[in-house]
Design an enzyme around this catalytic site. Sequence first.
Site, PDB file in Angstrom:
ATOM      1  N   ARG A  40       0.714  -5.142  -4.955  1.00 37.38           N
ATOM      2  CA  ARG A  40       0.916  -6.162  -3.917  1.00 37.38           C
ATOM      3  C   ARG A  40       1.340  -7.492  -4.560  1.00 37.38           C
ATOM      4  O   ARG A  40       0.915  -8.559  -4.139  1.00 37.38           O
ATOM      5  CB  ARG A  40      -0.360  -6.337  -3.099  1.00 37.38           C
ATOM      6  CG  ARG A  40      -0.734  -5.105  -2.275  1.00 37.38           C
ATOM      7  CD  ARG A  40      -1.794  -5.441  -1.255  1.00 37.38           C
ATOM      8  NE  ARG A  40      -2.331  -4.275  -0.584  1.00 37.38           N
ATOM      9  CZ  ARG A  40      -1.779  -3.674   0.459  1.00 37.38           C
ATOM     10  NH1 ARG A  40      -0.654  -4.118   0.950  1.00 37.38           N
ATOM     11  NH2 ARG A  40      -2.361  -2.621   1.012  1.00 37.38           N
ATOM     12  N   ARG A  55      -4.766  -2.698  10.321  1.00 31.82           N
ATOM     13  CA  ARG A  55      -5.134  -4.104  10.101  1.00 31.82           C
ATOM     14  C   ARG A  55      -4.845  -4.960  11.337  1.00 31.82           C
ATOM     15  O   ARG A  55      -5.721  -5.646  11.846  1.00 31.82           O
ATOM     16  CB  ARG A  55      -4.332  -4.609   8.903  1.00 31.82           C
ATOM     17  CG  ARG A  55      -4.394  -6.072   8.630  1.00 31.82           C
ATOM     18  CD  ARG A  55      -3.673  -6.385   7.350  1.00 31.82           C
ATOM     19  NE  ARG A  55      -4.471  -6.010   6.203  1.00 31.82           N
ATOM     20  CZ  ARG A  55      -5.456  -6.767   5.697  1.00 31.82           C
ATOM     21  NH1 ARG A  55      -5.721  -7.932   6.219  1.00 31.82           N
ATOM     22  NH2 ARG A  55      -6.151  -6.357   4.669  1.00 31.82           N
ATOM     23  N   MET A 105      -7.835   3.133   9.499  1.00 35.78           N
ATOM     24  CA  MET A 105      -7.058   1.961   9.087  1.00 35.78           C
ATOM     25  C   MET A 105      -6.274   1.406  10.265  1.00 35.78           C
ATOM     26  O   MET A 105      -6.096   2.073  11.288  1.00 35.78           O
ATOM     27  CB  MET A 105      -6.147   2.298   7.918  1.00 35.78           C
ATOM     28  CG  MET A 105      -6.893   2.285   6.587  1.00 35.78           C
ATOM     29  SD  MET A 105      -5.787   2.455   5.184  1.00 35.78           S
ATOM     30  CE  MET A 105      -6.914   2.104   3.830  1.00 35.78           C
ATOM     31  N   ASP A 120       0.236   2.149   8.926  1.00 32.46           N
ATOM     32  CA  ASP A 120      -0.244   1.443  10.117  1.00 32.46           C
ATOM     33  C   ASP A 120       0.777   1.481  11.267  1.00 32.46           C
ATOM     34  O   ASP A 120       0.424   1.212  12.421  1.00 32.46           O
ATOM     35  CB  ASP A 120      -0.555  -0.022   9.787  1.00 32.46           C
ATOM     36  CG  ASP A 120      -1.783  -0.168   8.896  1.00 32.46           C
ATOM     37  OD1 ASP A 120      -2.411   0.852   8.586  1.00 32.46           O
ATOM     38  OD2 ASP A 120      -2.100  -1.308   8.520  1.00 32.46           O
ATOM     39  N   ASP A 168       3.062  -0.553  12.049  1.00 29.56           N
ATOM     40  CA  ASP A 168       3.080  -1.814  12.812  1.00 29.56           C
ATOM     41  C   ASP A 168       4.274  -2.704  12.503  1.00 29.56           C
ATOM     42  O   ASP A 168       4.275  -3.884  12.855  1.00 29.56           O
ATOM     43  CB  ASP A 168       1.772  -2.589  12.548  1.00 29.56           C
ATOM     44  CG  ASP A 168       1.587  -2.957  11.082  1.00 29.56           C
ATOM     45  OD1 ASP A 168       2.412  -2.538  10.255  1.00 29.56           O
ATOM     46  OD2 ASP A 168       0.612  -3.668  10.773  1.00 29.56           O
ATOM     47  N   ARG A 228     -25.672  13.157  18.389  1.00 31.39           N
ATOM     48  CA  ARG A 228     -25.428  11.822  17.824  1.00 31.39           C
ATOM     49  C   ARG A 228     -24.161  11.176  18.376  1.00 31.39           C
ATOM     50  O   ARG A 228     -23.249  11.862  18.845  1.00 31.39           O
ATOM     51  CB  ARG A 228     -25.244  11.927  16.310  1.00 31.39           C
ATOM     52  CG  ARG A 228     -26.543  12.057  15.558  1.00 31.39           C
ATOM     53  CD  ARG A 228     -26.279  12.284  14.087  1.00 31.39           C
ATOM     54  NE  ARG A 228     -27.527  12.357  13.359  1.00 31.39           N
ATOM     55  CZ  ARG A 228     -27.686  12.923  12.182  1.00 31.39           C
ATOM     56  NH1 ARG A 228     -26.657  13.496  11.583  1.00 31.39           N
ATOM     57  NH2 ARG A 228     -28.856  12.924  11.579  1.00 31.39           N
ATOM     58  N   HIS A 273      -9.078   5.084   2.425  1.00 34.38           N
ATOM     59  CA  HIS A 273      -7.834   5.452   1.749  1.00 34.38           C
ATOM     60  C   HIS A 273      -7.524   6.943   1.795  1.00 34.38           C
ATOM     61  O   HIS A 273      -6.416   7.348   1.419  1.00 34.38           O
ATOM     62  CB  HIS A 273      -7.868   4.943   0.306  1.00 34.38           C
ATOM     63  CG  HIS A 273      -7.892   3.451   0.230  1.00 34.38           C
ATOM     64  ND1 HIS A 273      -9.046   2.730   0.388  1.00 34.38           N
ATOM     65  CD2 HIS A 273      -6.905   2.547   0.067  1.00 34.38           C
ATOM     66  CE1 HIS A 273      -8.774   1.437   0.304  1.00 34.38           C
ATOM     67  NE2 HIS A 273      -7.483   1.302   0.115  1.00 34.38           N
ATOM     68  N   THR A 325       4.734   1.952   6.205  1.00 34.18           N
ATOM     69  CA  THR A 325       3.304   1.654   6.341  1.00 34.18           C
ATOM     70  C   THR A 325       2.660   2.718   7.213  1.00 34.18           C
ATOM     71  O   THR A 325       3.213   3.088   8.248  1.00 34.18           O
ATOM     72  CB  THR A 325       3.021   0.266   6.964  1.00 34.18           C
ATOM     73  OG1 THR A 325       1.656   0.219   7.368  1.00 34.18           O
ATOM     74  CG2 THR A 325       3.886  -0.031   8.179  1.00 34.18           C
ATOM     75  N   GLY A 358       0.837  -1.203   0.000  1.00 33.85           N
ATOM     76  CA  GLY A 358       0.000   0.000   0.000  1.00 33.85           C
ATOM     77  C   GLY A 358       0.868   1.246   0.000  1.00 33.85           C
ATOM     78  O   GLY A 358       1.927   1.265   0.626  1.00 33.85           O
ATOM     79  N   ASP A 362       5.962  -5.393   5.687  1.00 32.62           N
ATOM     80  CA  ASP A 362       6.525  -6.725   5.949  1.00 32.62           C
ATOM     81  C   ASP A 362       6.413  -7.653   4.739  1.00 32.62           C
ATOM     82  O   ASP A 362       7.282  -8.498   4.525  1.00 32.62           O
ATOM     83  CB  ASP A 362       5.944  -7.361   7.219  1.00 32.62           C
ATOM     84  CG  ASP A 362       4.442  -7.242   7.296  1.00 32.62           C
ATOM     85  OD1 ASP A 362       3.834  -6.737   6.331  1.00 32.62           O
ATOM     86  OD2 ASP A 362       3.877  -7.663   8.319  1.00 32.62           O
ATOM     87  N   GLN A 418      -6.814   8.375   4.278  1.00 33.61           N
ATOM     88  CA  GLN A 418      -5.691   8.442   5.221  1.00 33.61           C
ATOM     89  C   GLN A 418      -4.336   8.207   4.555  1.00 33.61           C
ATOM     90  O   GLN A 418      -3.296   8.533   5.110  1.00 33.61           O
ATOM     91  CB  GLN A 418      -5.856   7.377   6.316  1.00 33.61           C
ATOM     92  CG  GLN A 418      -7.051   7.605   7.199  1.00 33.61           C
ATOM     93  CD  GLN A 418      -7.492   6.327   7.883  1.00 33.61           C
ATOM     94  OE1 GLN A 418      -7.116   6.081   9.022  1.00 33.61           O
ATOM     95  NE2 GLN A 418      -8.277   5.507   7.210  1.00 33.61           N
TER      96      GLN A 418
HETATM   97  O1  F6P Z   1      -1.106  -0.061   4.192  1.00 33.65           O
HETATM   98  C1  F6P Z   1      -1.765  -0.858   5.143  1.00 33.65           C
HETATM   99  C2  F6P Z   1      -3.213  -0.672   4.969  1.00 33.65           C
HETATM  100  O2  F6P Z   1      -3.433   0.677   5.054  1.00 33.65           O
HETATM  101  C3  F6P Z   1      -4.117  -1.433   5.943  1.00 33.65           C
HETATM  102  O3  F6P Z   1      -4.449  -0.733   7.089  1.00 33.65           O
HETATM  103  C4  F6P Z   1      -5.316  -1.745   5.102  1.00 33.65           C
HETATM  104  O4  F6P Z   1      -5.981  -2.881   5.548  1.00 33.65           O
HETATM  105  C5  F6P Z   1      -4.732  -1.943   3.767  1.00 33.65           C
HETATM  106  O5  F6P Z   1      -3.605  -1.106   3.679  1.00 33.65           O
HETATM  107  C6  F6P Z   1      -5.681  -1.656   2.628  1.00 33.65           C
HETATM  108  O6  F6P Z   1      -4.968  -1.615   1.442  1.00 33.65           O
HETATM  109  P1  F6P Z   1      -5.529  -1.732  -0.025  1.00 33.65           P
HETATM  110  O7  F6P Z   1      -6.992  -1.435  -0.004  1.00 33.65           O
HETATM  111  O8  F6P Z   1      -4.750  -0.711  -0.778  1.00 33.65           O
HETATM  112  O9  F6P Z   1      -5.193  -3.107  -0.480  1.00 33.65           O
END
Ligand code: F6P
Length: 363
Positions: free
Chosen positions: A72, A171, A169, A127, A129, A162, A278, A125, A10, A103, A280
């Site tokens: 990917r 994962r 995001m 994330d 992580d 509300r 996305h 990333t 990503g 990773d 983000q």
């Molecule tokens: O880059 C990691 C991430 O942002 C995750 O948090 C998310 O699940 C994933 O990418 C989504 O990526 P895509 O929709 O581009 O495959």
Amino acid sequence: MKIGVLTGGGDCPGLNAVIRAIVRKGVFHYGDTFVGFSEGWRGVFDNKTEPLDLTRVAGILPRGGTILRTSRTNPAKREGGIQRCLDNLHRNNVDALIALGGDDTMSVALRLFEAGFHVIGVPKTIDNDLSGTDFCFGFDTAVEIATEAIDRLHSTAEAHNRVIVVEVMGRDSGWIAMYSGLAGGADVILIPERPFDIEEVAEALKLRHSRGRYFSIVVVAEGAKFAELVTGDGSAPIVQDLGRDEFGHVRLGGIGNILAKEIERRTGFETRAVVLGHVQRGGSPSAFDRVLATRYGIGAIDMIHRAEWGKMAALRSNEIVSIPLKDALGATKKVDDRLIEVALGLHDKIGTEPVEQHVITST
Ligand code: F6P
């Protein structure tokens, strides 16, 4: 030296700043030449290359995305894929390769290194992580975007009495949820590290509203899990579809909408869900990420010229260091327990279970 560069997985704000730093220091200080492999490992597998020189990197520092594009693609999953990548690298007379990625990308870099190629990695990333490094570039930008969204959602939630659930995001770890939730003053923060009890979430919100507050913000990471859905291996996130990418990942997303319905049903409070998705990952990197990405890029090209093969640039205690690629793989960097304590410290203890089981907070 002739150096290949690719960006995999990503995208993430700051990738272009890394590429720029690599090329500029390589050309100005080491007399290197470069070749870009397009669309991640697909470019190496299919021998799709593009020029990468000072002209190509001019003006890209503030640009989001990646000039090399990404995918990917996992060559290790294809028959003879690693050997085909090695052949294409040799065909282009590449002496060393810099792989920018998470990773998944690093796992292929490691395979090439183990096959004898000169590879180094740069972690990436939003994330945040990846284990082995304190912070990835792109994370700060994503947190800024999510925090601004939470600030904006506060005012509309308040105007309408509300509850608004904001899905961000994350994962396998809840770094974006935790940072943006803390920065945006969220009332409940839900992260993958701590499966949550929906009854406790509802209880927390009712408690807050019983004190005269008439709106609430709930931040949930896409990979957060309902405690009642946790399976034997501890993983049962909500998925959009069960199709997997080449690295075996399902598509997450959707927990925000389900959570909003469950909250409304249990509390009677009108509830809406917003999925930031996305957004983000897009747009210009923050100043912090531009500097961090530049430091990673300079660190990477210096590692090449110190022949630190099979290693990844990493940020440790605000220093760019190098660590073995294999140390960066496998373990996900989870949200620090001390940060979770900070979130819990801001709010009441609720529920009958030990409060540290859940990151549910309420004022
Ligand atoms: O880059 C990691 C991430 O942002 C995750 O948090 C998310 O699940 C994933 O990418 C989504 O990526 P895509 O929709 O581009 O495959």
